[in-house]
Design a protein around this motif. Sequence first.
Motif, PDB file in Angstrom:
ATOM      1  N   GLU A  10       0.787  -1.018   0.422  1.00  0.00           N
ATOM      2  CA  GLU A  10      -0.196   0.521  -0.291  1.00  0.00           C
ATOM      3  C   GLU A  10       1.362   1.480  -0.212  1.00  0.00           C
ATOM      4  N   VAL A  11       0.906   2.488  -0.405  1.00  0.00           N
ATOM      5  CA  VAL A  11       0.767   3.179  -0.748  1.00  0.00           C
ATOM      6  C   VAL A  11       0.528   4.290   0.334  1.00  0.00           C
ATOM      7  N   ALA A  54      10.568  -8.400  -0.884  1.00  0.00           N
ATOM      8  CA  ALA A  54       9.324  -8.602  -0.440  1.00  0.00           C
ATOM      9  C   ALA A  54       8.738 -10.249  -0.624  1.00  0.00           C
ATOM     10  N   GLU A  55       8.829 -10.709  -2.059  1.00  0.00           N
ATOM     11  CA  GLU A  55       7.754 -11.386  -2.557  1.00  0.00           C
ATOM     12  C   GLU A  55       9.143 -12.584  -1.738  1.00  0.00           C
ATOM     13  N   ARG A  56       9.990 -12.818  -1.363  1.00  0.00           N
ATOM     14  CA  ARG A  56      10.384 -13.917  -0.807  1.00  0.00           C
ATOM     15  C   ARG A  56      11.493 -14.193   0.282  1.00  0.00           C
ATOM     16  N   ALA A 112       9.382  -9.699   5.709  1.00  0.00           N
ATOM     17  CA  ALA A 112       8.601  -9.016   5.014  1.00  0.00           C
ATOM     18  C   ALA A 112       7.398  -8.369   5.396  1.00  0.00           C
ATOM     19  N   ALA A 113       6.351  -9.271   5.404  1.00  0.00           N
ATOM     20  CA  ALA A 113       4.767  -9.337   5.329  1.00  0.00           C
ATOM     21  C   ALA A 113       4.442  -7.897   6.984  1.00  0.00           C
ATOM     22  N   GLY A 114       3.734  -7.481   6.036  1.00  0.00           N
ATOM     23  CA  GLY A 114       3.134  -6.172   6.694  1.00  0.00           C
ATOM     24  C   GLY A 114       4.016  -4.865   7.273  1.00  0.00           C
ATOM     25  N   LEU A 139       4.289  -3.377   2.840  1.00  0.00           N
ATOM     26  CA  LEU A 139       4.211  -4.260   2.284  1.00  0.00           C
ATOM     27  C   LEU A 139       3.028  -5.515   2.983  1.00  0.00           C
ATOM     28  N   ALA A 140       2.680  -5.919   1.833  1.00  0.00           N
ATOM     29  CA  ALA A 140       1.049  -7.233   2.077  1.00  0.00           C
ATOM     30  C   ALA A 140       1.763  -7.705   3.164  1.00  0.00           C
TER      31      ALA A 140
END
Lengths: 83, 363
Positions: free
Chosen positions: B240-241, B332-334, B338-340, B361-362
């Motif tokens: 989210e921005v 973040a993908e890996r 990083a989540a949140g 980050l999601a």
Amino acid sequence: MTAMVEERISKIKEIVCEILELDESEVTNTSLFVDDHGADSLGSIEILASLEKAFGVTIEQSELPRMVNLDGVYEVTAEAAGW
Amino acid sequence: MSSPAYAAVRPVITAWSAVSPFGVGRKFFVDGVLAGQPTAAPLDREQWPGPDEQACLVPDFSVKEVLGRKGTRSMDRVTGLAVSTIGQLLHDADGNRVVRTGEESALVLGTTMGSAQSTMDFVRDSFTGGQPHHVDPARMPNSVMNCAAGQCAIWHQLRGPNTTLAGGGAAGLLSLDYARRLLHHGRAGQALVGAAEEYSTARAWLHRHSGGTTVLGEGCAILLVEPAAAVGEGRRPLAEVLAVQSRFYLDADPRRALAASVRDVLTDAGVRQEEVWAAVGSAVGEPGEHEHAQLRALFGDAAVNRMPGADLLGDTGAASSALRIATVLSVAERSAEAAGKLVVLSAVDPYGTAACALLRLAD
């Protein structure tokens, strides 16, 4: 003389095909750039400018309506160059 | 600073792609980022007869080979980079269109000055040709800086607002801010946002004569940004921005402007400095060292060390901050950790702009 005419015609065809992104086999002397080959108006201007450069001639923009196919282009260029 | 009203739209990044010195497409980018592979390589001096011995180029990138012969005769490199990056974003690996676009689709593309090479070539032809007008008219559109964005819209049917934003190194973040406003005011339902920069001999000479010492790179990164409440089918938010802020600086020192931008994004989002998980600068070389030193002072070493350095891709000019967002999304993908998490991205352009964005980050 005939050899020279043929050379000019082939040079013009090369220019037109390069600009309109066509294979030379797709274009005939009378096939229409816009209607048959999907060319746009910028394409016509490009052809005109490229011919001026290649043959060292000046072609008036008022000639554009005649330059609808290879025959037309040759005619206009020949008049401008005094061939 | 009051919280911007357009925060209400909650823009989220739901897809992205990049064409970079790591290769064409998102997969190459993620792998390259995680491997930390430097990309500088010796230049073919016949193709690039400029002042540089080496650069970070998109490997084997040729507009005709990537996009085909049709419609590419007079397409310049930066346009090819942008058109192909958006193509990557809109299609899956098999070439099927997975993101629908149309009247509602905006494009905001950051640049430095379009293609310096195209502009110079066109002007040179006019000076050196038999007549001033003996130029290739097909190359005229390339000499204006919104050429790439326009071509992207034509190729990919993006009929919403089409914006070119000249912001140098900060262009990627400025574009993100611009896209937020488009979404908030209902000017677009979705926005493709990013920035592109080509390597060229003309750019290399400009860089050299402006005292630039960084190794030049090139590339393009594009994000798909949508309101959180209207994410398209099959997609989910990646980040989210939360806020974007920028400042101009008129003296040679960007530090105050950057500090103010950082403070503003934190205030906008109601976030405390110590809550920021990663702090990511965009500049490389000496300006990059200054930018990162400042981020270390603000957020600590651990936050800065969480992302690989920007130097891997060289000085990618306008594309730099957009490629840094892509870097964050790659990590973040890996990374489960990083989540949140909250991420601050900064950018400092040597010609007077500093910018900062805050992403969450999601989960």
